[in-house]
Design a protein around this motif. Structure first.
Motif: not given
Ligand SMILES: [Zn+2]
Lengths: 373, 860
Positions: A153-155, A158, A164, A325
């Motif tokens: 999910e981070w890639f 986020d 989120v 990021a």
């Protein structure tokens, strides 16, 4: 056979007379002329030029002649034999030519018969369309980047400025991977776009970055004529010094022409995507009516609904938050990104009407595309 | 967001003669997605007029109904006689009549018709028949004096009003309001926008006692009150029509008014029945296990993260999402407390997801509501309830909290020009930012170092970048190095970064002004070797006669039972989706075969018979051990390599596989003679085709792996490791899956192949070869591949090539358990003409080697 010392026999010597030789030549001519095929001619050749032929036998008699007569008789007989050989060669050539012509006629075939023994080669148009994308961009020095389809999910979110609680996160209709405890909280999703590949490339490399990312993506849509839970996207990313929206526009225009032909350009409409700012939606000039259906009720265009333009995806300048990021200094570098659906592009380019035909794997559909879409 | 053009026009000076379509196009140019421009009148044609009921007679019918035989003045010389089934009107009232020749929405054609003993010369319409509301209990009664008989009812009802249907992106919360759309229209058309300017009372906390225990979740809570509402007061048709046009149902005056004002101002409101409130209102997080029955009648168990509005009885609303049933407005409500709050967007977002409860209010709070509009919205509600509901404004105006603090953003004056690739001077930047409501001041570059953009804690963007590298300098601006300090308007919480401001400027300047310039990338390497290998392998299979398919990677675990896989088979260990499209296919494939075989069945079902298909794609293999989800990692800066590695560890292995399946004839029968059915050998050859693309040779050995036929299954090895399986499928599997007989298949781990190094050119000998044949009799169980290997080894250097060309078994002539393998050998020397003796000696050595290894004998 007569030997040199055989007694002279006038009766036999008559065979060497000019008349006798002329008769032998004439007999050979008749025989050759009457031979209507190569087999007959072969028989006639044995009869008139073979060892037992009258001329061959006459030739043997020369030995019995007195020396004074030998030369004269030899000349005569050689002339006669030469004439017969000549006649034979001519007849042979004629009959061979006739035979060859006849064989060619006999061997002729129906060249329109099919030879479809093998099954047809057929690559899926989604594959070849993605290859075409890669060809167009690698020709400009770009590279083709790829990444996992089950993604962190981070890639997927986020890193792309979709936090989120971002509304876009719930708008994405995401497939979540079940965690070990049975909940959806595994931290993994089926990627909803190929953008995580962009994040991965930015994290792994330093600019300049010129990549295009084609690949499979997933959204929880039911299959219908225009949607599929599994589809393909192509995304592009450039990060370099001095990159502007003009470069984005130039790239989209180039791609539009490469896909849809000369003169098919794009226009940008302001829009919103979390990972780009400013953001835009590129529209494609209608490749059917080229905008001429707009305000022209006599020539309506079904492809663009007489709007002149067709929605083609999303794009924009990479949000500085995304650059940060991913470890890229937004004070030094800027970039653009764009993305569009491969299916949608293919449906336009190849005039495919129904998404279901594209995904169902009916070989009759694929066969129509051969090796290139 | 759907909004009537007339409503928008109340707040902006639209140019005279501007068509709704032109308005829509202007909004598209500045970034709104106008999906449709339509009007309620679209479905109505023919005479629809205002009528006055002059008189009527109630006539009981045999079926128990009582119909009204009405005399209606429709502005003609004589009144018309119309039969009506409703009774909610009195003589003298204005109604809407549709006359013969007209068509109503849904293609409902009107004609004079005989009914209940009269000829009804038209019809009196309900709101639903006109397509402007749900009310079908009675006919639509117009306010007295709002029109005169014979007037065009489309005009009177505002049905000619066009409606814009606009898809609002998540950043443009303020466009979920007429106010926001009007402001955008003003900017798009360069015409004046008129905001609300009404006077508001001073806040005295006197409307209702309120406390806010969670000022993070709710940084402002405002309330007003009304008393003496007439609970039977209907919603005026003008409001109902606009609500209907916006896609909302008319429910009751108080509810309609709060919805109407929400649409108008963007501020969601909630109305509490004051009589049902117990003591002071408080705002807090829920306690675990607390329950609330929401307006939809669902009992919701609350989460400690949920924001709730409470009174002394407990929670009375799920804040910003949905009200509670206990304080709901009813048919008896006369006194109302109106709430207009400002909730934390993320808290609302989480509550929506948690309770799967999207609402119009939540949609706005999630995207950000103007914290300064609450007072206006409350005043509008009060005014409308007073005007249409006979209510009185109660004294007092409660306001708890100040709302969010304003942010300031430092923007280099030339940043817009730099990013757009378009000359935009500082004057334009300032003017456009002011147009969207920003306050813009000029500061010098020196001051900027002290400046912060507080929204995300990052430092403000400093001096401009030297644009002379990379793809060329950005156009000059009038003030290079100049810096603006920009305070965005309260209704634009989405404006937090310089890039956001750039978008505002560029979209108003016009994206169509941006030139088209192809960037020049540095020289690249083209497709990677691995990508090229994939392409050539895929082409090779296609050219061999296979059609490519791309299947969904969703998997039904039941197929593994049909495959006969043992319980502990690795392929059964699959990744599971939390929300699959189909409950029957909740897993992600671990093999391409299930999809490929289903595809084969589908094609057979559609009348194809001779089939060869292939797929190349990822399979998904869970980690050996269960991995906990990765820690939440921030995005303010690049994560550390350790953090990235922690994320990466959770991502499952996803090797690329390639697989084929065949059925029917692989070579077709025809006028040339027999066809050839596909089979196990084609499957193995497909694997070899892939290997050839990678320029490696696969070793093949007999295997016994489900779902393959145990006697016709080949394991495929590369450098000693099994990389795939090929062969004919097990007859039980073929029967279970309803596959054609003798279906054969192959699957390979394509990632096991590496891109080939450059090919090595052979050295060719031009000396003549010696051709010798060789037939060896060996035990049947000796694999041909092994005999071939022995022949190769034995024959030595002089052997140029060897081909197995015949297999023969005949117990009578060879003996039982034996077979003959015939090879064509070609010998050649590099440096001389080989003699027959030399070649024969080499062949004899080959025979000797095979004899030594397998007891092979030369066939007599
Ligand atoms: Zn068109």
């Amino acid at each position: 056979m007569s030997g040199a010392n055989d007694p002279y026999d006038p009766k036999q010597v008559a065979a060497l007379s000019p008349d006798a030789l002329a008769a032998g030549v004439a007999a050979a001519r008749r025989a050759f002329d009457q031979a209507s095929n190569l087999d007959d001619l072969h028989g006639a050749q044995s009869a008139h030029l073979g060892d037992r032929s009258p001329l061959a036998l006459a030739n043997r008699e020369i030995a019995a002649l007195p020396p004074a007569a030998k030369a004269d008789a030899g000349k005569r007989i050689n002339a006669a034999r030469s004439e017969v050989r000549q006649m034979y060669a001519e007849r042979l050539a004629l009959l061979q030519t006739e035979r060859d012509a006849r064989v060619l006629v006999e061997e002729s075939v129906d060249v329109t018969l099919p030879w479809d023994r093998r099954l047809e080669a057929a690559r899926h148009p989604l594959t070849t369309t993605q290859e075409l994308v890669g060809d167009v961009f690698t020709a400009m020095g770009w590279e083709v980047a790829e990444g996992p389809e089950i993604e962190a999910e981070w890639f997927n979110f986020d890193a792309l400025n979709i936090g989120v609680d971002h509304p876009a996160r719930s708008l994405m209709d995401t497939f979540f991977v079940q965690g070990p405890d049975g909940s959806a909280d595994s931290g993994l999703v089926l990627r909803t776009h190929t953008s995580p590949v962009q994040a991965r490339v930015m994290l792994a490399r330093t600019p300049p970055i010129y990549i295009v990312c084609p690949g499979k993506v997933f959204r929880t849509d039911e299959l219908d004529a225009t949607h599929s839970p599994v589809f393909h996207q192509l995304e592009g990313l450039v990060v370099d010094k001095g990159i502007t929206m003009a470069h984005l526009k130039g790239t989209l225009d180039h791609m539009a022409e490469a896909f849809f032909g000369p003169g098919i350009i794009t226009r940008l409409r302001p829009s919103y995507f979390p990972f780009t700012e400013p953001s835009a939606e590129p529209d494609l000039l209608c490749f059917v009516c080229r905008g001429e259906s707009v305000g022209n009720p006599d020539r309506p265009c079904r492809t663009c609904g007489s709007e002149g333009w067709i929605e083609w995806g999303g794009c924009g300048m990479v949000n500085p938050r995304v650059l940060r990021a991913c470890g890229i200094d937004p004070e030094v570098y800027s970039g653009f990104a764009f993305g569009m659906g491969i299916e949608r592009t293919m449906m336009f380019r190849n005039n495919a009407a129904d998404m279901r035909d594209i995904v169902e794997g009916d070989v009759r559909f694929t066969a129509a595309f051969g090796m290139e879409a | 967001m759907r909004a009537s053009v007339s409503w928008i026009a109340e707040h902006v000076d639209l140019p005279p003669g501007l068509t709704p379509r032109e308005l829509g196009e202007a909004l598209v140019r500045v970034g709104l997605e106008v999906e449709r421009v339509e009007s309620a009148a679209d479905g109505i044609s023919g005479p629809l007029v205002v009528g006055r009921v002059l008189s009527f007679v109630d006539e009981p019918q045999k079926n128990g109904k009582v119909i009204r035989w009405c005399s209606v003045d429709v502005g003609e010389d004589e009144p018309r006689g119309i039969v009506c089934g409703a009774h909610n009107f009195a003589a003298g009232e204005l109604i809407v009549a549709v006359l013969p020749g007209a068509t109503l929405p849904g293609g409902f054609a009107i004609s004079a018709r005989k009914t209940y003993g009269h000829v009804s010369d038209g019809m009196i319409c309900s709101a639903r028949e006109l397509g402007i509301g749900e009310d079908h209990a009675g006919i639509l009664v117009l306010e007295a004096d709002s029109a005169k008989p014979g007037d065009d009812a489309l005009d009177v009802l505002g049905l000619r009003d066009a409606v814009l249907d606009i898809a609002v992106t998540p950043d443009r919360g303020y466009c979920l309001s007429v106010r926001g759309l009007a402001r955008e229209a003003g900017a798009a058309l360069d015409v004046a926008f008129h905001d609300f300017t009404m006077a508001l009372p001073a806040a005295d906390q006197g409307a209702y006692p309120v406390t806010v225990a969670d000022p993070i979740g709710c940084d402002q809570f405002s309330a007003r009150a009304v008393t003496g509402l007439d609970p039977t007061a209907p919603t005026p048709p003008s409001i109902a029509a606009r609500l209907h046009a916006a896609g909302m149902r008319s429910i009751s005056l108080p509810v309609d008014v709060t919805n109407y004002v929400m649409l108008e101002t963007g501020q969601p409101l909630h109305a509490f029945d004051r009589a049902r409130l117990n003591g002071a209102i408080d705002v807090r997080r829920a306690s675990a296990g607390e329950k609330l029955t929401t307006l939809d009648g669902v009992i919701r168990v609350l989460d400690p993260d949920d924001l709730v509005v409470t009174d002394e009885s407990g929670p009375i609303a799920l804040a910003g999402v949905m009200g509670g049933a206990s304080t709901e407005i009813s048919g008896e409500t006369t006194d109302i407390v109106l709430e207009a709050a400002h909730w934390h967007p993320a808290a609302i977002s989480r509550a929506v997801r948690r309770h799967k409860l999207p609402s119009e209010a939540a949609k706005r709070f999630e995207r950000g509501v103007d914290p300064r509009i609450a007072g206006v919205a409350l005043q509008r509600c009060v005014d409308l309830l007073v005007e249409h509901g006979g209510a009185s404004a109660a004294p007092g105006y409660t306001v708890i909290g100040d709302g969010p603090a304003p942010v300031t953003i430092s923007l280099p004056a030339n940043r817009a020009a730099e990013l757009a690739g378009l000359p935009i001077d500082a004057t334009t930047v300032r003017a456009r930012l002011e147009q969207v409501g920003c306050v813009v001041t000029t500061s010098t570059a020196d001051e900027s170092t002290a400046d912060e953009s507080p929204a995300d804690g990052t430092t403000a963007d400093g001096l401009t970048v030297d644009g002379s590298t990379g793809n060329g300098a950005a156009p000059e601006t009038t003030e290079p190095g100049g810096l603006f300090t920009v305070t965005p308007p309260t209704w634009r919480p989405d404006l937090t970064d310089p890039a956001d401001l750039v978008e505002e400027v560029v979209r108003l300047v016009g994206y169509d002004q941006i030139p088209s310039i192809l960037p020049s990338a540095p020289a690249g390497n083209g497709w990677t070797p691995r990508q090229r290998l994939r392409r050539s392998a895929s082409r090779s299979l296609a050219e061999a006669g296979y059609a490519e398919v791309i299947n969904y990677p969703f998997l039904s675990p039941a197929v593994h039972d049909a495959f006969g896989l043992p319980a502990d088979d690795e392929r059964r260990r699959a990744i599971r989706l939390a929300n699959p499209i189909s409950e029957a296919e909740p897993e992600m494939r671990t093999s391409l075969l299930p999809g490929l075989l289903a595809n084969l069945v589908r094609n057979v079902g559609r009348g194809s018979r001779d089939l060869a298909i292939f797929e190349m794609g990822l399979v998904y293999l869970p980690a050996e051990t269960t991995t906990p989800p990765p820690p939440r990692i921030g995005v303010e800066h690049r994560p550390s390599d350790a953090e990235l590695a922690a994320i990466e560890r959770t991502v499952p292995r996803q090797p690329r596989h390639v697989a084929t399946a065949t059925a029917g004839e692989f070579e077709r029968a025809g006028w040339w003679g027999q066809g050839r059915l596909s089979g196990w050998a084609d499957a193995v050859e497909a694997a070899r085709t892939i290997a050839r693309a990678a320029r490696v040779e696969l070793d093949v050995r007999k295997g016994d792996i489900p779902p393959w036929h145990p006697g016709r299954c080949a394991e495929l090895l590369l450098d000693g490791a099994v990389v795939g399986v090929a062969g004919e499928l097990h007859p039980r599997v073929i029967a279970a899956l309803d596959l054609p007989p003798r279906t054969s298949a192959m699957e390979l781990n394509f990632d096991a192949f590496s891109p080939p190094p450059p090919a090595q050119a052979p050295t060719l000998s031009n000396f003549p070869p010696v051709l010798l044949d060789l037939a060896l009799v060996v035990p049947e169980e000796v694999p041909a591949a092994d005999v071939l290997a022995a022949v190769r080894t034995g024959a030595g250097q002089l052997l140029e090539s060897v081909r197995l060309f015949d297999v023969y078994s005949d117990p009578a002539r060879l003996g039982s358990g034996l077979r003959s393998l015939a090879f064509a050998l070609k010998f050649r020397a590099m440096d001389r003409t080989l003699t027959l003796d030399e070649a024969t000696a080499a062949r004899d050595a080959a025979v000797a080697e095979a004899a030594a290894r397998f007891g092979a004998t030369l066939r007599a």
